[in-house]
Design an enzyme around this catalytic site. Structure first.
Site, PDB file in Angstrom:
ATOM      1  CD1 TRP A 119       8.418 -18.167  -1.807  1.00 42.01           C
ATOM      2  CD2 TRP A 119       6.250 -18.707  -1.661  1.00 42.01           C
ATOM      3  NE1 TRP A 119       7.678 -17.033  -2.035  1.00 42.01           N
ATOM      4  CE2 TRP A 119       6.350 -17.327  -1.947  1.00 42.01           C
ATOM      5  CE3 TRP A 119       4.985 -19.268  -1.512  1.00 42.01           C
ATOM      6  CZ2 TRP A 119       5.229 -16.506  -2.097  1.00 42.01           C
ATOM      7  CZ3 TRP A 119       3.867 -18.455  -1.657  1.00 42.01           C
ATOM      8  CH2 TRP A 119       3.992 -17.104  -1.953  1.00 42.01           C
ATOM      9  CG  ASP A 196       7.457 -23.967  -5.653  1.00 43.28           C
ATOM     10  OD1 ASP A 196       7.515 -23.575  -6.835  1.00 43.28           O
ATOM     11  OD2 ASP A 196       7.041 -23.247  -4.720  1.00 43.28           O
ATOM     12  CE  LYS A 220       7.799 -15.936  -8.669  1.00 41.85           C
ATOM     13  NZ  LYS A 220       7.501 -14.927  -7.660  1.00 41.85           N
TER      14      LYS A 220
END
Lengths: 390, 390
Positions: A119, A196, A220
């Site tokens: 990511w 992030d 999440k």
């Protein structure tokens, strides 16, 4: 395994991921007629009083739970991590301070990427796509996403040449979780750190004031897919008057535009924000310290099985950086991995397959996963080991 | 007024707006355990089989309902109309055909905006923000958003100098609804027409093959807020290999990126798309011709009252372009307007206040509003007139 309520399964998905049952029950109860308003939140005007209360309450709860300093804006956006990859870069380069630094330098500032997995790499690639200059501070450990290199080996840019330092606090695909202090301690305080935190925000306390901006998709620990949260230090929202500053920054990625409009400069993803607000309240009731304790406890239950049989459950990540959110490992053969996933599903434990890019097994243990759920998957692992040990 | 089910009110919101009760009931029923999967759609992995079926089914149903030609991509995005204002411009200027035309011209192509109200104006302003060259084809009727000037008075750019022509098919704030044929007939077939159909898509059949792209937020006739639909002719997705083509186009606004990833290059707004899919099926069951007939019928019920007392219900829009979706009018005084809204609310009819930028009254009659609902508001208008006529 029998299931406690309503035949629900244990959902170990990496995201979208399991939500607290009490939240789902509240959503279901109020679905057709929200608290006597006569309408569903699915069809409620975002300009109505009941909706205004919902979104303001969601923001206020998030601020309390995460202890967000008053000089940080909190905005609800759309577009997920991928949107924020671009937004982080474009907003920073539209900010007064980055532009002033760049003018002083006389050439384009570069963007420092601490790459610890898929990511952060994707975030870096998005900036390259947009023509930005990136500097790879690290790229995993010798190119493998198994931990974080010691800071002494980092190649940070010079502060006066760097717009920001970017990293991903928890790599959902690779199961690598940073220690935020490691990063913020390593970076010169004049350079904003952009983080992030999509897959571990609200799973432990964080010292927000050490960050320039924190961005996270909700799906999440915080709610359903479809809303993205940005927490941004307010000096980074300052702009020059020159309209050309905005030439590369579409409104829909503009943090200032959302902040000025109270996250509603146009229609927000109303229902998704509503469900997030309920999850925030659920976290607040538990307390973030308790949430952190539970996250460590759940992870320990599963890592203990892994560590008892390291020749069978092969965890690629260095222990120091193993994620408490996404626990990844390989089994001795691909056939055993397929069998593991299939047998687990038969026992009502789903979504244990590793990300398609890396294979293996991944056990995601977000906030709403119970201790009993972690115990169930650990027991299953142990019995699978007992059956298949060499 | 008594309410038929569950004390729900009549919701005349301009968006997010009323949804079919049968859809809400199905969502409620399946909320905690979707069709025996053991999970809620709110927490379902977008890479799971059940979710793949949900999104593919939603797309297939939309394609059938709107009769989308096979050479058009259908993508589910985030960011609403505002996102698509930028996306329309940025995708077109990244397309092979627009770039070739621009290279031939030797200077920047301009973008033709047919401005008929607040939303087409906002679309134009977004392109100006991004440094695009716009040409105002019309700006309402003498600057007022009360209809569409005859085509003979339009100032369309030359086809060889124009990237696209943009308009908004239904102006939600101003209550102006175009006749799509008027626009597509007026434009040279070599120039793609881009249309914002946010507030009337799926309220009547449209001849999609005459458009370059059609974009729409879902939250009027198609579902909850949080998903945006784009229907794009596939030649407009073609690109040069030069990576610089993408420098101005963040992934999150890139139609091709979404199309290649089946609307899931990253996590989509799963639950919102699921609810949209149920609404699409509801529309399909009725049939789009029937939906169009009902929309005209509902609007006539209310416009008949307006037209019976034009000195009391002052509709600013020319009859030919009055919207069937958003019926706007003024009352003799602001005090009467406030009283109208308050009394209606007491009778369980909500969200009748006009948009804050224009004031007055707005009755939004989207697909899920029943004929009985339109009759109820019409009756209320008549009795309000009877009480307050001079």
């Amino acid at each position: 395994m029998t299931n406690p309520s309503n035949d629900r399964v244990l959902n170990f998905s990496a995201g979208p991921s399991t939500l607290p049952l009490s939240v789902l029950e509240e959503v279901q109860r109020d679905l057709i007629n929200y608290k006597g308003t006569g309408v569903s939140v699915l069809e409620m005007s975002h300009r109505s009083k009941p909706y205004d209360a919902i979104i303001r309450d969601a923001e206020a709860t998030l601020r309390r739970v995460l202890n967000v300093p008053s000089n940080y804006a909190v905005v609800f956006l759309q577009g997920g991590g991928t949107g924020e990859f671009a937004a982080s870069y474009l907003n920073l380069f539209a900010s007064k301070s980055v532009r002033a630094k760049q003018a002083k330098l006389g050439r384009a500032l570069s963007c420092d990427y601490v790459v610890t997995g898929s990511w952060s790499k994707a975030g870096m690639k998005e900036v390259q796509r947009l023509g930005g200059h990136v500097n790879t501070v690290i790229d995993g450990v010798d190119g493998k996403y198994v931990g974080v290199l010691p800071v002494s080996q980092w190649k940070l840019g010079k502060p006066e040449e760097t717009a920001f330092v970017y990293y991903c606090d928890n790599e959902t695909v690779n199961g690598v979780e940073c220690r935020p202090e490691t990063v913020v301690d390593a970076v010169d305080p004049s350079v904003p750190v952009i983080c992030d935190m999509s897959s571990n925000m609200m799973s432990r306390p964080i010292d927000i004031k050490r960050f320039g901006a924190i961005v996270a998709g909700a799906q999440k620990n915080m709610g359903p897919a479809g809303v993205t949260i940005a927490i941004v230090r307010d000096d980074l929202l300052e702009r020059d008057d020159d309209p050309a500053v905005l030439h590369n920054l579409p409104s829909v990625l503009d943090w200032q535009y959302y902040n000025k409009g109270g996250s509603m400069p146009h229609t927000p993803p109303c229902f998704t924000i509503y469900v997030c607000g309920l999850v925030f309240k659920w976290v607040e009731k538990l307390g973030l310290d308790k949430v952190e304790q539970l996250r460590e406890e759940r992870a320990k239950i599963v890592y203990d099985v892994i560590d008892s049989h390291p020749e069978f459950f092969k965890g690629p990540v260095n222990k120091q950086y193993r994620s408490c959110m996404n626990l990844v490992f390989n089994l001795p053969t691909k056939e055993l991995e397929a069998q593991f996933v299939a047998e687990a599903a038969q026992q009502n434990m789903i979504q244990l397959k590793g990300h398609r890019s890396v294979g293996g097994i991944r056990v995601s243990l977000y906030n709403a996963m119970t201790i009993e759920g972690a115990q169930a998957v650990a027991q299953f692992m142990q019995s699978f080991y007992d059956q298949h040990r060499q």
